[in-house]
Design a protein around this motif. Structure first.
Motif, PDB file in Angstrom:
ATOM      1  N   ALA A 131      10.351 -31.737 -39.703  1.00 50.13           N
ATOM      2  CA  ALA A 131      11.125 -31.041 -40.744  1.00 50.13           C
ATOM      3  C   ALA A 131      10.766 -31.504 -42.154  1.00 50.13           C
ATOM      4  O   ALA A 131      10.573 -30.661 -43.052  1.00 50.13           O
ATOM      5  CB  ALA A 131      12.624 -31.204 -40.475  1.00 50.13           C
ATOM      6  N   PRO A 132      10.653 -32.824 -42.416  1.00 50.28           N
ATOM      7  CA  PRO A 132      10.248 -33.245 -43.762  1.00 50.28           C
ATOM      8  C   PRO A 132       8.862 -32.731 -44.158  1.00 50.28           C
ATOM      9  O   PRO A 132       8.655 -32.361 -45.319  1.00 50.28           O
ATOM     10  CB  PRO A 132      10.267 -34.775 -43.670  1.00 50.28           C
ATOM     11  CG  PRO A 132      11.217 -35.079 -42.561  1.00 50.28           C
ATOM     12  CD  PRO A 132      11.041 -33.970 -41.576  1.00 50.28           C
ATOM     13  N   PHE A 133       7.957 -32.679 -43.192  1.00 57.56           N
ATOM     14  CA  PHE A 133       6.618 -32.165 -43.499  1.00 57.56           C
ATOM     15  C   PHE A 133       6.691 -30.706 -43.930  1.00 57.56           C
ATOM     16  O   PHE A 133       6.091 -30.308 -44.936  1.00 57.56           O
ATOM     17  CB  PHE A 133       5.708 -32.318 -42.281  1.00 57.56           C
ATOM     18  CG  PHE A 133       4.411 -31.565 -42.395  1.00 57.56           C
ATOM     19  CD1 PHE A 133       3.434 -31.951 -43.302  1.00 57.56           C
ATOM     20  CD2 PHE A 133       4.180 -30.442 -41.609  1.00 57.56           C
ATOM     21  CE1 PHE A 133       2.241 -31.243 -43.421  1.00 57.56           C
ATOM     22  CE2 PHE A 133       2.985 -29.726 -41.715  1.00 57.56           C
ATOM     23  CZ  PHE A 133       2.018 -30.129 -42.626  1.00 57.56           C
ATOM     24  N   ILE A 134       7.422 -29.897 -43.189  1.00 60.32           N
ATOM     25  CA  ILE A 134       7.557 -28.482 -43.536  1.00 60.32           C
ATOM     26  C   ILE A 134       8.255 -28.319 -44.879  1.00 60.32           C
ATOM     27  O   ILE A 134       7.869 -27.499 -45.724  1.00 60.32           O
ATOM     28  CB  ILE A 134       8.332 -27.722 -42.439  1.00 60.32           C
ATOM     29  CG1 ILE A 134       7.567 -27.777 -41.096  1.00 60.32           C
ATOM     30  CG2 ILE A 134       8.579 -26.282 -42.859  1.00 60.32           C
ATOM     31  CD1 ILE A 134       6.217 -27.103 -41.112  1.00 60.32           C
ATOM     32  N   GLY A 175      -3.614 -35.711 -40.175  1.00 63.89           N
ATOM     33  CA  GLY A 175      -3.190 -34.474 -39.532  1.00 63.89           C
ATOM     34  C   GLY A 175      -2.425 -33.559 -40.472  1.00 63.89           C
ATOM     35  O   GLY A 175      -2.670 -32.343 -40.513  1.00 63.89           O
ATOM     36  N   SER A 176      -1.511 -34.124 -41.245  1.00 62.49           N
ATOM     37  CA  SER A 176      -0.731 -33.298 -42.170  1.00 62.49           C
ATOM     38  C   SER A 176      -1.616 -32.736 -43.275  1.00 62.49           C
ATOM     39  O   SER A 176      -1.460 -31.582 -43.687  1.00 62.49           O
ATOM     40  CB  SER A 176       0.420 -34.104 -42.762  1.00 62.49           C
ATOM     41  OG  SER A 176      -0.049 -35.266 -43.417  1.00 62.49           O
ATOM     42  N   ASP A 210       5.107 -23.608 -50.767  1.00 59.57           N
ATOM     43  CA  ASP A 210       4.738 -22.231 -50.433  1.00 59.57           C
ATOM     44  C   ASP A 210       3.891 -22.133 -49.170  1.00 59.57           C
ATOM     45  O   ASP A 210       3.835 -21.076 -48.531  1.00 59.57           O
ATOM     46  CB  ASP A 210       3.969 -21.605 -51.599  1.00 59.57           C
ATOM     47  CG  ASP A 210       4.839 -21.412 -52.836  1.00 59.57           C
ATOM     48  OD1 ASP A 210       6.075 -21.450 -52.679  1.00 59.57           O
ATOM     49  OD2 ASP A 210       4.285 -21.256 -53.937  1.00 59.57           O
ATOM     50  N   LEU A 211       3.205 -23.227 -48.805  1.00 59.80           N
ATOM     51  CA  LEU A 211       2.348 -23.196 -47.626  1.00 59.80           C
ATOM     52  C   LEU A 211       3.147 -23.202 -46.330  1.00 59.80           C
ATOM     53  O   LEU A 211       2.589 -22.942 -45.259  1.00 59.80           O
ATOM     54  CB  LEU A 211       1.385 -24.397 -47.641  1.00 59.80           C
ATOM     55  CG  LEU A 211       0.386 -24.442 -48.801  1.00 59.80           C
ATOM     56  CD1 LEU A 211      -0.468 -25.697 -48.712  1.00 59.80           C
ATOM     57  CD2 LEU A 211      -0.503 -23.199 -48.787  1.00 59.80           C
ATOM     58  N   MET A 270      -5.702 -26.053 -43.961  1.00 56.77           N
ATOM     59  CA  MET A 270      -5.881 -24.815 -43.190  1.00 56.77           C
ATOM     60  C   MET A 270      -4.918 -23.732 -43.667  1.00 56.77           C
ATOM     61  O   MET A 270      -5.302 -22.570 -43.830  1.00 56.77           O
ATOM     62  CB  MET A 270      -5.688 -25.102 -41.705  1.00 56.77           C
ATOM     63  CG  MET A 270      -6.764 -25.965 -41.090  1.00 56.77           C
ATOM     64  SD  MET A 270      -6.394 -26.363 -39.351  1.00 56.77           S
ATOM     65  CE  MET A 270      -7.709 -27.555 -39.005  1.00 56.77           C
ATOM     66  N   ALA A 271      -3.673 -24.116 -43.877  1.00 58.54           N
ATOM     67  CA  ALA A 271      -2.683 -23.139 -44.340  1.00 58.54           C
ATOM     68  C   ALA A 271      -3.082 -22.569 -45.700  1.00 58.54           C
ATOM     69  O   ALA A 271      -2.933 -21.364 -45.951  1.00 58.54           O
ATOM     70  CB  ALA A 271      -1.305 -23.797 -44.413  1.00 58.54           C
ATOM     71  N   GLU A 272      -3.581 -23.423 -46.568  1.00 59.63           N
ATOM     72  CA  GLU A 272      -3.994 -22.982 -47.902  1.00 59.63           C
ATOM     73  C   GLU A 272      -5.141 -21.983 -47.837  1.00 59.63           C
ATOM     74  O   GLU A 272      -5.293 -21.137 -48.730  1.00 59.63           O
ATOM     75  CB  GLU A 272      -4.387 -24.197 -48.730  1.00 59.63           C
ATOM     76  CG  GLU A 272      -4.609 -23.900 -50.201  1.00 59.63           C
ATOM     77  CD  GLU A 272      -4.738 -25.163 -51.012  1.00 59.63           C
ATOM     78  OE1 GLU A 272      -3.952 -25.355 -51.943  1.00 59.63           O
ATOM     79  OE2 GLU A 272      -5.626 -25.985 -50.692  1.00 59.63           O
ATOM     80  N   HIS A 273      -5.949 -22.076 -46.770  1.00 59.98           N
ATOM     81  CA  HIS A 273      -7.071 -21.146 -46.613  1.00 59.98           C
ATOM     82  C   HIS A 273      -6.701 -19.932 -45.766  1.00 59.98           C
ATOM     83  O   HIS A 273      -7.583 -19.202 -45.294  1.00 59.98           O
ATOM     84  CB  HIS A 273      -8.273 -21.878 -46.014  1.00 59.98           C
ATOM     85  CG  HIS A 273      -9.006 -22.706 -47.016  1.00 59.98           C
ATOM     86  ND1 HIS A 273      -8.658 -24.007 -47.312  1.00 59.98           N
ATOM     87  CD2 HIS A 273     -10.069 -22.422 -47.823  1.00 59.98           C
ATOM     88  CE1 HIS A 273      -9.466 -24.485 -48.231  1.00 59.98           C
ATOM     89  NE2 HIS A 273     -10.328 -23.554 -48.567  1.00 59.98           N
TER      90      HIS A 273
END
Length: 464
Positions: A38-41, A13-14, A46-47, A20-23
């Motif tokens: 929070a750790p994932f973010i 999932g991550s 930059d994404l 998706m964010a990169e695109h």
């Protein structure tokens, strides 16, 4: 607002969220264990600007642009059913719920019907390629409505793996089509891995080659017709040394293979539809036997575990490997054809072969030839009868026969290789031996049989 939401920030999932964010897509993200968010973010760098975290399900849903698209990357089965019950009251007609896990396609069909009653759409999406694929370009197999495909197409075509510019994703059919195709993909994957293991064993135990020597051979094969992801990583892993012992890394790994069930599902569905999945069954069985380590060690002392030499050349092994790979794909596509007819999915085998050419675990050079074969009219619809495929088999089967015979003579187990050869030999006999079985069934159970050249059901003279 976010264009898509991802619930479940585990490995897959991550990785998909970052892809998706990169695109350029805005992605709402959340997780049942909110302390993961929070750790994932923080680690997204930059994404993170395109990743929108929420700690409650209601906030997560509210952040999505209607009609909403929510991708769940959570364990299949009961957790997915529980999540559907929880999320349904928060959704509106036209919204799409996606299960991106390895789900039983029967569950996917049931959930599709369940949500359709509320004018909601359910998608079963097979995702292949592991963590690296999810992050940089997976192969994706979609089953669901045309409405859902139109919602998802911009995102999925952007993040998918590409083969010569073509995205490795397709809408394959309604309800459970995508998850079933992914299940069969995994069944073929089981065979490919088992065949590699059998060839490795012949070289290691029968020809006494060191892992690094075998790895070099696989690396050489990866530059030709056997080029594939699994051959590539096998060559690489055989070059590693265990830092603790100095032994080849592969030699310190316990010879007990795990499995999560998709290979078993493939066999079960194939048998239920009256199809042969003998190579997949052999691969699943071999994993089961491998787990009985203590029994095998005891049996070695009682039955004797010594094996003889294997004298096959690398060239013969390569051709045997190619033949086995063709036969494994052929059995897999037969299962897909049967399911397509039973569930009225209209699966296109050429499309399936093409989206498997990059991003997925079973990607291989052979899939180009398979896709081209399915673009033509195949005799009886059988891959092994396609002219180019049949010619390759005619060249390679003698090597497969030589390898299987030599292995059996030396006491080396080759369940997948031998299953493939037996299936090939069965399919090329215009007149087989099932007549004796029908005679037996009639004699002990009065089941009757068909006579050559006559219609109707008949009985033998033993009932006169």
């Amino acid at each position: 607002m976010a264009q898509i939401g991802i619930y479940g920030l585990g490995t897959m999932g991550s990785a998909l969220a970052l892809n998706m964010a990169e695109h350029g897509f805005d992605v709402a993200v959340t997780n049942r264990e909110s302390d993961w968010i929070a750790p994932f973010i923080s680690e997204a760098g930059d994404l993170a600007a395109r990743l929108h975290p929420y700690t409650t399900l209601a906030e997560f849903i509210a952040a999505l642009t209607p009609p909403r698209v929510i991708l769940f990357m959570i364990p299949s089965g009961a957790p997915m059913d529980a999540m559907i019950d929880e999320i349904t009251p928060l959704l509106a007609p036209g919204d799409t719920v996606i299960d991106g896990g390895n789900a039983d396609f029967h569950d996917t069909r049931r959930r599709t019907a369940q949500l359709a009653e509320r004018d909601l759409h359910f998608v079963g999406m097979g995702v292949s390629g592991g963590e690296s694929g999810a992050r940089h370009g997976p192969s994706m197999m979609l089953g669901g409505s045309a409405h859902s495909w139109q919602q998802l197409k911009p995102v999925l075509t952007a993040i998918a793996a590409r083969y010569e510019g073509a995205p490795c994703v397709a809408h394959l059919g309604p309800d459970g089509a995508g998850h079933f195709v992914k299940t069969v993909h995994n069944g073929i994957e089981y065979v490919d891995m088992q065949v590699i293991a059998e060839i490795y064993s012949l070289l290691r135990n029968g020809a006494a080659l060191a892992p690094t020597e075998i790895g070099a051979l696989f690396a050489d094969w990866d530059r030709g017709p056997l080029k594939s992801y699994l051959v590539e990583i096998t060559a690489r892993l055989l070059s590693y040394t265990d830092p603790e012992t100095g032994h080849p890394m592969v030699d310190v790994i316990k010879d007990a293979a795990g499995q999560k069930g998709t290979g078993r599902w493939t066999v079960i569905e194939a048998l239920r539809m009256g199809q042969s999945a003998s190579m997949i069954e052999a691969a699943v069985g071999a994993r089961g036997w491998s787990s009985e380590k203590a029994t095998r060690q005891r049996a070695e002392t009682i039955l004797g575990g010594a094996v003889g030499a294997f004298d096959g050349t690398p060239e013969v092994l390569a051709e045997a490997f190619l033949a086995a790979r063709i036969l494994a794909y052929a059995q897999g596509f037969r299962i897909l054809a049967s399911a397509s007819e039973e569930y009225e999915w209209s699966l296109d085998p050429a499309t399936i072969a093409r989206i498997w050419r990059a991003g997925c675990i079973i990607r291989s050079a052979l899939l180009d030839d398979i896709a081209a074969a399915f673009d033509q009219h195949l005799p009886q619809g059988q891959l092994i009868l396609a002219p180019q495929i049949a010619q390759t088999l005619a060249r390679c089967i003698p090597s497969l026969r030589q390898v299987v015979c030599s292995a059996m003579h030396g006491g080396h187990p080759v369940p997948a290789l031998s299953a493939g050869l037996s299936w090939y030999d069965s399919m090329r006999l215009g007149h087989g031996s099932a007549n004796i079985i029908q005679a037996q069934r009639d004699m002990f159970g009065h089941h009757g049989f068909e006579r050559l050249g006559r219609s109707g059901r008949h009985h033998g003279p033993w009932w006169d």
